[in-house]
Design an enzyme around this catalytic site. Structure first.
Site, PDB file in Angstrom:
ATOM      1  N   LYS A 114      56.423 -20.214 -95.174  1.00 42.99           N
ATOM      2  CA  LYS A 114      56.461 -21.501 -95.623  1.00 42.99           C
ATOM      3  C   LYS A 114      55.217 -22.061 -96.313  1.00 42.99           C
ATOM      4  O   LYS A 114      54.170 -21.766 -95.224  1.00 42.99           O
ATOM      5  CB  LYS A 114      57.118 -22.571 -94.833  1.00 42.99           C
ATOM      6  CG  LYS A 114      57.551 -23.818 -95.441  1.00 42.99           C
ATOM      7  CD  LYS A 114      58.201 -24.808 -94.380  1.00 42.99           C
ATOM      8  CE  LYS A 114      58.605 -26.241 -95.044  1.00 42.99           C
ATOM      9  NZ  LYS A 114      58.948 -27.267 -93.987  1.00 42.99           N
ATOM     10  N   SER A 168      63.174 -29.781 -95.716  1.00 41.31           N
ATOM     11  CA  SER A 168      62.133 -29.586 -96.837  1.00 41.31           C
ATOM     12  C   SER A 168      61.920 -27.929 -96.999  1.00 41.31           C
ATOM     13  O   SER A 168      61.378 -27.655 -98.047  1.00 41.31           O
ATOM     14  CB  SER A 168      60.704 -29.957 -96.288  1.00 41.31           C
ATOM     15  OG  SER A 168      60.300 -29.326 -95.107  1.00 41.31           O
ATOM     16  N   SER A 219      64.049 -29.929 -91.147  1.00 43.33           N
ATOM     17  CA  SER A 219      63.501 -29.127 -92.059  1.00 43.33           C
ATOM     18  C   SER A 219      63.572 -27.579 -92.081  1.00 43.33           C
ATOM     19  O   SER A 219      63.806 -26.938 -93.106  1.00 43.33           O
ATOM     20  CB  SER A 219      62.000 -29.443 -92.726  1.00 43.33           C
ATOM     21  OG  SER A 219      61.809 -30.601 -93.055  1.00 43.33           O
TER      22      SER A 219
END
Lengths: 99, 505, 499
Positions: free
Chosen positions: B79, B154, B178
């Site tokens: 990420k 997210s 997330s």
């Protein structure tokens, strides 16, 4: 208790160093008012005798020995800088306070 | 081998160790899959150009008889919230466009030590502020199951990449859901470890007391294998837990053998099983409970009355911490600089940079956080929110006094349509109601896929929660449930993924 | 800038009572920084003593330096403070380019030490007790250099350069309660207080406490209230006061400036003012507006510190003797007169003299060097004597004199070499060729040459006028470029006359 005005938002934006457009100020004022009234309920839940929790996992006295490590070269330090003079970061003039 | 990318990391590992495949082949298969699908998916912000070099080195090491980590040579996606020495690290924000950090985040450094090729950096809501990956400065990510849907957020990039077989392993970050919510939306497995279980050093902070790094995979065992590599004490993070951790992969293997569910006391949190949830979500959830009971588990209803206040308190804490954490983006040392016309002062430059560099959601949250901390409001907002946190911890403590694990749907709904909730920030925030209490208490939570909702045929996730430091219990129980569902279904969940070869939509 | 109107000092005191408050920042001399493992050094190349933490890079996290906590506890104890059972760090949020994260990690409502008091001795021997509110841990900011302005000051500068080497250096901020009743001695009390803190931290070995380097900094709050009023007046905070002398001057100036304003009925503005060493005046800094709302909250990246009572007692037991007791002891040990001893104290050189004696020099010589040559040179260079040389160097120098390697005159030259950083005493003697000529042959040759031009001297000496040797000694010293041991020359001349 929420009393959010455009002046409030402008003051907060100044504290947070964000130059908002007048339209953004207007939008944020109504959004912030709505959000604040939604989050105000936290006051209902708590009383004075409830302690605050800052850290989810309680720990204390977390420290390191006084040893030098992980230093960067000035080249590494400056690698992402928008502007520098070869050894120091460069910023535009600072008004206001004498250093 | 037909398609290496469809295999789990554990299966890939076995083939590497038996030398039936090479890491170069495996890595290339994933890079090809990314090249084929990512223009439609938008999972990656940056694809590494040296993954194959690392793969080649691992193959050479293996040929030379070097003892390697089980995951050595298996490519992994990261990420974009994590700092990487050789790749831009932007956290999905324009204010960090092109920034290449001079250091690796600890979890990334541990991937490198385990000799795992890094495929690239995955898309995310700007600074992890969002639940749909529609708030990235670099475009949206689509759901690997259905490209008209959002992948959750997210960490939509990592979840969709894993869901679309671009990677079998990815790292995510979870501040209020997330990792878990995107896992639920994409039919993947997402684990939020105990706060302090994985180092936050080098993870671009959203809310320091809530953020946690964790694995995103397609199987529980894979998550355990990856967690074993990235987890454990790190002296760079003061909040890192110094305990010795058991092997999470072993816990998953133990669970998959069966027996773990017999006599297990499973608590159903009344406040996280609401009538307003999507019917297909509720249906799959209750089916699962019935299945667990049939396996000898004891289903217990528990109540957590203060969860009602969790979302409000969460947003106060998050925005307060974020407003301070994001102050460092000021155009002086790194990132974007916007210089207004005329003879601006440094304050003008900072304000203009932050105006241009931050997206609408980031600005909204910074302003709220600044308000929550400002003179005269601290006690009412931030102070009260920290007290709510204590109450939520007490609710969890009371629940765990009765049961071994708690369960809930991971999210109230399945993945929604792209653009659907964009106009209503509050509605978006409320979608995290099921995942937020876990972060508030710092406990571990895992999401595993349990089926498809009848009304839209989209994945539904089960969230399992355990007391702090008992991450292993989640791997064991998660793997047990996963094995049971796989056996009933006759296949893995990911085998149900609709075909997607790119181009079509 | 417009010149401030000032009221005569004595007149100001007739009308108003000054109340002062002092905030002293002490930079701790740990090896690494407060929250980062970068080295804590002075004078390194810009941005080389930094880690991602000092630069506030995204993702970086602070970790507390254990020694910085120990030093802070020791300092708290030396200031008579209570040490907190538990204390926390907090973020102080404000934007400034020298503050890498745009928040400073400090302590807010839970400082490590609080409620202390410190006795300080004034020039006339009076003891004043300074009430201490708190001492807390925090981190220093980076260093800004303003380029393009006419004076190198911030106003008119085209741009500024930032070096983060100092960012994150551990600081202890010591805050007094309001200090009443100092009257005309407000400035002197402040000077004595800072001087005492300097002695304490040096005695503890926790800071170099060199004001000219910013190791020790003082902000002075001054307010006036009309005689007979209960209510405190509006205060100003004067910063940038970088020497003991300026503390006294700055406070005096503020008293005179505020008195003139109040006398005219003008209200004092609560503001930060900057002291200008060159002009001996203060000027207003940035008006406080939004900067007042620091939005303190507990630092989520750090955990509470709970110093164990064992640690506190261990550190308490290791405290050096308090300055006042130490002074009494040293004065007796050194056998100095009141006057001689007080002159050292007043010059702020007690630590230097003591450390020089501890390094092996006799007290008289140590006093002579610091109060004489070094004070003179420092005064000419407008720096503190302690910035010129170390006590160890002075002791080495004196030891060379005691050994007869160099004489007093050569020692002063060697001292110049030390100040110029030319190396050790031995190296300077070698490089500058300062050794006294100990070869009798060379001395006798020079004596003979001198006697040849003053033949009557020998007879005078022989007839009992020993003082006549002086002329020859002078000539020999001159011929030898000052590198002769005058006592030896004298012996040789007298030997010659009696031969």
């Amino acid at each position: 208790m929420s009393d959010i005005t455009e002046d409030t938002v402008r003051h907060l934006a100044n504290l947070a160093r964000i130059a908002l457009t007048p339209e953004e100020v207007t939008t944020l004022t109504s959004e912030l008012a709505a959000i604040v009234s939604a989050v105000e309920k936290v006051n209902e839940a708590v009383s004075a005798d409830v302690p605050a929790t800052s850290h989810p996992i309680p720990m204390e006295n977390v420290w390191r020995e006084d040893v030098v490590a992980d230093e960067l070269t000035s080249e590494q330090a400056l690698t992402g800088a928008p502007d520098h003079d070869g050894s120091r970061f460069r910023v535009t003039a600072i008004l206001g306070e004498e250093a | 081998m037909s398609d290496l990318t469809r295999l789990s990391a554990a299966e890939q590992s076995a083939l590497l160790e038996s030398r039936e495949i090479s890491s170069v082949e495996l890595t290339k298969a994933h890079l090809d899959r990314i090249a084929e699908t990512d223009s439609d998916l938008g999972a990656f912000l940056h694809v590494s150009d040296d993954a194959l070099t690392i793969a080649d080195e691992v193959d050479a090491a293996r040929a030379g008889g070097v003892s390697l980590n089980p995951l050595a040579g298996i490519p992994v996606a990261v990420k974009d919230v994590l700092c990487t020495l050789d790749m831009p690290s932007t956290a999905g924000s324009k204010i960090l466009e092109g920034w290449v950090p001079p250091y690796d985040a600890t979890p990334v450094a541990r991937l490198r030590t385990a000799r795992m090729p890094l495929l690239g950096k995955t898309n995310m809501d700007e600074f992890a502020m969002g639940s749909s990956t529609e708030h990235s400065a670099y475009g949206i990510t689509r759901n690997s199951w259905d490209r008209t849907r959002i992948p959750g957020g997210s960490g939509g990039g990592s979840a969709s990449a894993v869901g679309a077989f671009q990677a079998s392993l990815a790292l995510g970050s979870d501040t209020g859901g997330s990792i878990r919510q995107p896992a639920a939306f994409t039919g993947t497995v997402g684990m939020k470890p105990t706060y302090g279980g994985v180092s936050r050093y080098g993870a671009i902070a959203l809310a320091s007391s809530l953020d946690q790094i964790g694995p995103v995979t397609r199987t529980v065992l894979d998550a355990g294998l990856l967690h074993d590599i990235i987890g454990g004490y790190d002296h760079h993070d003061s909040t890192s837990i110094s305990d010795e951790w058991p092997s999470f992969a072993d816990a998953a293997r133990r669970g998959a053998r069966g027996e773990s569910l017999k006599g297990l006391r499973v608590g159903v949190v009344k406040e996280l099983d609401l009538s307003g949830f999507q019917p297909g979500v509720t249906a799959r959830f209750h089916e699962t409970l019935t299945m667990l009971a049939a396996e000898g588990a004891e289903i217990v209803d528990v109540s957590a009355p203060n969860f009602e206040y969790a979302v409000a308190a969460y947003y106060l804490i998050l925005t307060a911490e974020a407003s301070s954490n994001l102050a460092k983006f000021d155009s002086v040392r790194f990132g974007l600089r916007v210089t207004p016309n005329g003879t601006p002062t440094v304050e003008d430059v900072m304000s203009a940079t932050r105006e241009v560099g931050f997206g609408a959601e980031a600005k909204r949250r910074i302003i709220l956080g600044t308000y929550a901390l400002s003179a005269g409001y601290y006690d009412a907002y931030y102070g009260s929110a920290q007290k709510v946190r204590t109450l939520i911890q007490r609710d969890f403590a009371a629940a765990f006094a009765q049961v071994d694990v708690l369960v809930s749907p991971t999210a109230p709904t399945t993945a929604w349509k792209v653009g659907e909730n964009l106009d209503d920030p509050l509605a978006m925030w409320l979608s995290d109601i099921t995942t937020i209490p876990v972060n508030m208490a710092g406990i571990p939570g895992i999401s595993i896929p349990i089926g498809l909702a009848d009304e839209d045929n989209l994945p539904v996730g089960l969230q399992i929660m355990a007391p702090a430091r008992d991450d292993a219990r989640l791997y064991e129980i998660g793997a047990a449930i996963e094995a049971l569902l796989d056996a009933k279904r006759g296949s893995t969940f990911s085998a149900l993924t609709p075909a997607f070869t790119g181009g079509a939509n | 800038m417009a010149k401030d109107a000032l009221m005569d000092f004595d007149k100001a005191l007739e009308k108003f009572e000054p109340v002062i408050g002092l905030e002293v920042h002490v930079e701790l001399s740990t090896k690494s920084k407060m929250f980062s493992s970068a080295s804590n050094v002075f004078g390194a190349d810009p941005n080389t003593a930094v880690t991602p933490v000092c630069l506030g890079l995204p993702g970086s996290l602070p970790v507390v330096n254990k020694d910085a906590v120990r030093y802070s506890i020791s300092l708290g104890l030396a200031l008579g403070c209570e040490i907190a059972e538990t204390c926390r760090f907090a973020r102080k949020n404000y934007f400034y380019p020298d503050l890498a994260k745009n928040y400073q990690i400090s302590q807010f409502d839970e400082p490590i030490a609080f409620e202390g008091s410190l006795e300080v001795e004034l020039d006339n021997g009076d003891i004043v007790t300074i009430p201490i509110e708190r001492a807390h841990m925090e981190e220093d900011a980076g260093k800004l250099t303003h380029v393009g302005g006419a004076t190198g000051r911030i106003q008119g500068a085209e741009y500024s350069l930032v070096d983060y080497n100092r960012a994150g250096v551990p600081l202890v901020e010591i805050v007094t309660k309001p200090i009443y009743g100092t009257e005309g001695r407000a400035g002197e009390v402040a000077r004595a207080y800072v001087s005492t803190i300097r002695d304490i931290v040096r005695g503890l070995g926790i800071s170099e406490a060199r004001m000219e380097r910013g190791n020790l900094r003082c902000d002075a709050n001054v307010s006036l209230r009309p005689r007979g009023d209960e209510k405190l007046g509006t205060r100003t905070e004067t910063k940038n006061v970088n020497s003991l002398r300026s503390i006294e001057r700055a406070i005096r100036y503020e008293i005179q400036r505020q008195a003139a304003l109040l006398d005219k009925g003008t209200a004092i503005i609560q503001e930060t003012r900057h002291w200008h060493e060159d002009t001996g005046t203060t000027s207003p800094g940035r008006p406080k507006s939004d900067a007042d709302d620091y939005r303190y909250f507990p630092e989520p990246d750090l955990l509470p510190i709970r110093p164990s009572r064992e640690l506190v007692e261990e550190l308490r037991a290791a405290l050096p003797e308090p300055p006042a007791a130490q002074r009494r002891r040293l004065k007796a040990e050194w056998g100095f007169s009141d006057l001689d001893f007080k002159s050292i104290v007043n010059a702020g050189l007690l630590v230097e003299v003591r450390e020089t004696v501890e390094a092996g020099a006799n007290p008289q010589s140590a006093r002579k060097w610091w109060m004489g040559e070094l004070s003179r040179t420092a005064n000419e260079m407008n720096v503190e004597p302690s910035s010129l040389v170390t006590p160890t160097q002075v002791a080495e120098l004196q030891s060379a004199v005691d050994a007869g390697t160099i004489n007093d005159k050569l020692a002063r030259e060697a001292l110049a070499g030390l100040i110029a950083n030319e190396g050790t005493v031995a190296e300077i003697i070698e490089k500058r060729g300062l050794t006294v000529v100990s070869d009798d042959g060379a001395l006798i040759a020079a004596i003979d040459a001198a006697l040849a031009s003053q033949p009557d001297v020998l007879e005078k000496i022989a007839s009992g006028k020993v003082e006549a040797a002086g002329a020859i000694i002078g000539a020999v010293m001159k011929a030898m470029g000052g590198k002769a041991d005058a006592a030896r020359v004298r012996e040789l001349v007298i030997e010659r006359a009696s031969a």
